[in-house]
Design a protein around this motif. Structure first.
Motif, PDB file in Angstrom:
ATOM      1  N   LEU A 109     -13.496   4.320 -10.438  1.00 27.64           N
ATOM      2  CA  LEU A 109     -12.521   2.776 -10.091  1.00 27.64           C
ATOM      3  C   LEU A 109     -11.635   3.259  -9.311  1.00 27.64           C
ATOM      4  O   LEU A 109     -11.014   4.143  -9.390  1.00 27.64           O
ATOM      5  N   HIS A 110     -11.671   2.048  -8.536  1.00 25.84           N
ATOM      6  CA  HIS A 110     -11.292   2.069  -7.508  1.00 25.84           C
ATOM      7  C   HIS A 110      -9.859   1.836  -7.287  1.00 25.84           C
ATOM      8  O   HIS A 110      -9.966   0.041  -6.514  1.00 25.84           O
ATOM      9  N   PHE A 111      -8.557   2.804  -7.572  1.00 26.58           N
ATOM     10  CA  PHE A 111      -6.692   2.868  -7.776  1.00 26.58           C
ATOM     11  C   PHE A 111      -6.161   1.783  -5.813  1.00 26.58           C
ATOM     12  O   PHE A 111      -5.726   2.781  -5.830  1.00 26.58           O
ATOM     13  N   HIS A 112      -6.841   0.877  -5.730  1.00 30.89           N
ATOM     14  CA  HIS A 112      -6.664   0.253  -3.964  1.00 30.89           C
ATOM     15  C   HIS A 112      -5.485  -0.462  -3.579  1.00 30.89           C
ATOM     16  O   HIS A 112      -4.850  -0.504  -2.868  1.00 30.89           O
ATOM     17  N   ASN A 113      -6.046  -1.034  -4.628  1.00 25.57           N
ATOM     18  CA  ASN A 113      -4.729  -2.318  -4.581  1.00 25.57           C
ATOM     19  C   ASN A 113      -4.119  -2.299  -6.184  1.00 25.57           C
ATOM     20  O   ASN A 113      -4.573  -2.337  -6.144  1.00 25.57           O
ATOM     21  N   ARG A 114      -2.998  -2.074  -5.377  1.00 26.05           N
ATOM     22  CA  ARG A 114      -1.622  -2.142  -6.272  1.00 26.05           C
ATOM     23  C   ARG A 114      -0.842  -2.918  -5.436  1.00 26.05           C
ATOM     24  O   ARG A 114      -0.236  -4.076  -5.910  1.00 26.05           O
ATOM     25  N   CYS A 115       0.290  -2.014  -5.890  1.00 26.00           N
ATOM     26  CA  CYS A 115       1.638  -2.643  -5.097  1.00 26.00           C
ATOM     27  C   CYS A 115       1.381  -2.899  -3.272  1.00 26.00           C
ATOM     28  O   CYS A 115       1.405  -2.098  -3.030  1.00 26.00           O
ATOM     29  N   LEU A 116       2.595  -3.584  -3.077  1.00 29.43           N
ATOM     30  CA  LEU A 116       2.753  -4.730  -1.762  1.00 29.43           C
ATOM     31  C   LEU A 116       3.274  -2.902  -0.718  1.00 29.43           C
ATOM     32  O   LEU A 116       2.394  -2.861   0.018  1.00 29.43           O
ATOM     33  N   GLU A 117       3.853  -2.296  -1.426  1.00 28.32           N
ATOM     34  CA  GLU A 117       4.811  -1.194  -1.025  1.00 28.32           C
ATOM     35  C   GLU A 117       3.431  -0.045  -0.790  1.00 28.32           C
ATOM     36  O   GLU A 117       3.904   0.809  -0.431  1.00 28.32           O
ATOM     37  N   HIS A 118       3.276   0.353  -2.025  1.00 31.12           N
ATOM     38  CA  HIS A 118       1.592   0.776  -1.744  1.00 31.12           C
ATOM     39  C   HIS A 118       0.767   1.163  -0.602  1.00 31.12           C
ATOM     40  O   HIS A 118       0.931   1.873   0.199  1.00 31.12           O
ATOM     41  N   GLU A 119       0.712  -0.588  -0.092  1.00 29.65           N
ATOM     42  CA  GLU A 119      -0.523  -1.054   0.650  1.00 29.65           C
ATOM     43  C   GLU A 119       0.169  -0.718   2.572  1.00 29.65           C
ATOM     44  O   GLU A 119      -0.468  -0.097   3.336  1.00 29.65           O
ATOM     45  N   VAL A 120       1.496  -0.756   2.362  1.00 29.33           N
ATOM     46  CA  VAL A 120       2.513  -0.382   3.758  1.00 29.33           C
ATOM     47  C   VAL A 120       2.156   0.892   3.995  1.00 29.33           C
ATOM     48  O   VAL A 120       1.780   1.271   4.775  1.00 29.33           O
TER      49      VAL A 120
END
Length: 216
Positions: A109-120
């Motif tokens: 289970l790949h929790f890559h896409n979460r909140c915009l701030e996490h991705e930034v």
């Protein structure tokens, strides 16, 4: 029932047993997760400090067979990790470049896409760790350096999906971070517009695991 003894050798949904079965069959070469289910960014979950760090609040997309996505490595032959754990390095004669690895019936289970701030933050850290930019660089300098690293110039339309770039290590993270800095990615277009909900099986698994850990 009160006083009943918990069987701590069994995990919810048999996860530990599945992992042990793979561990017993590994022979020095890399093996692969057989499927992956990726998380979906969720504006509602990201609106609260109480839920933005809780994976239970994020929906999961449909599971699929990912190809060479993540490697399960044998510690006896492991010689190093690549960023993301896609292939990793092994001592000879194991882990040759032509060895994709056996696919198991384990999933991730790949929790890559979460909140915009996490991705930034994650894409910025990748750019720093590769040495493409330096801590303290101004926004303009970061853009200049990253454009140069993937062989684009400041006249490039980064917001166009037609724009191709040179592939370097973590090039997809470099491109995403550039898109964010140039305003191509923002709060309005990052989060899916269709409603989505957490996966009940996953939430139930974590609840069961937490209850069992309290008894073991």
């Amino acid at each position: 029932a009160k006083g009943a003894k918990t069987n701590c050798s069994l995990s919810p949904y048999g996860v530990a047993e599945k992992i042990e079965a793979v561990r017993g069959s590994i022979d020095g070469e890399r093996v692969r997760f057989g499927f992956v289910a990726k998380s979906l960014a969720n504006r509602h979950a990201c609106s609260s400090d109480a839920t933005k760090s809780d994976v239970r609040a994020f929906p999961l997309n449909v599971a699929f067979q990912p190809g060479p996505f993540k490697t399960i490595s044998d510690a006896r032959s492991l010689d190093g990790l690549d960023l993301g754990g896609h292939f990793n390095m092994f001592v000879s004669p194991f882990g040759g470049k032509d060895v994709i690895g056996t696919f198991t019936d384990l999933g991730i289970l790949h929790f890559h896409n979460r909140c915009l701030e996490h991705e930034v933050n994650n894409t910025r850290k990748a750019c720093l760790s590769h040495g493409y930019v330096d801590e303290g660089d101004s926004k303009d300098l970061v853009i200049e350096k990253l454009l140069k690293s993937i062989r684009l110039d400041n006249t490039t339309n980064l917001c166009s999906a037609e724009t191709k770039h040179f592939h370097i290590a973590s090039h997809h993270k470099v491109r995403w971070y550039l898109n964010y800095l140039e305003g191509c990615v923002n709060e309005e277009n990052y989060y899916p517009r269709l409603p989505s909900y957490p996966n009940p099986d996953f939430v139930n698994f974590l609840t069961m695991a937490k209850l069992k850990n309290g008894d073991c």
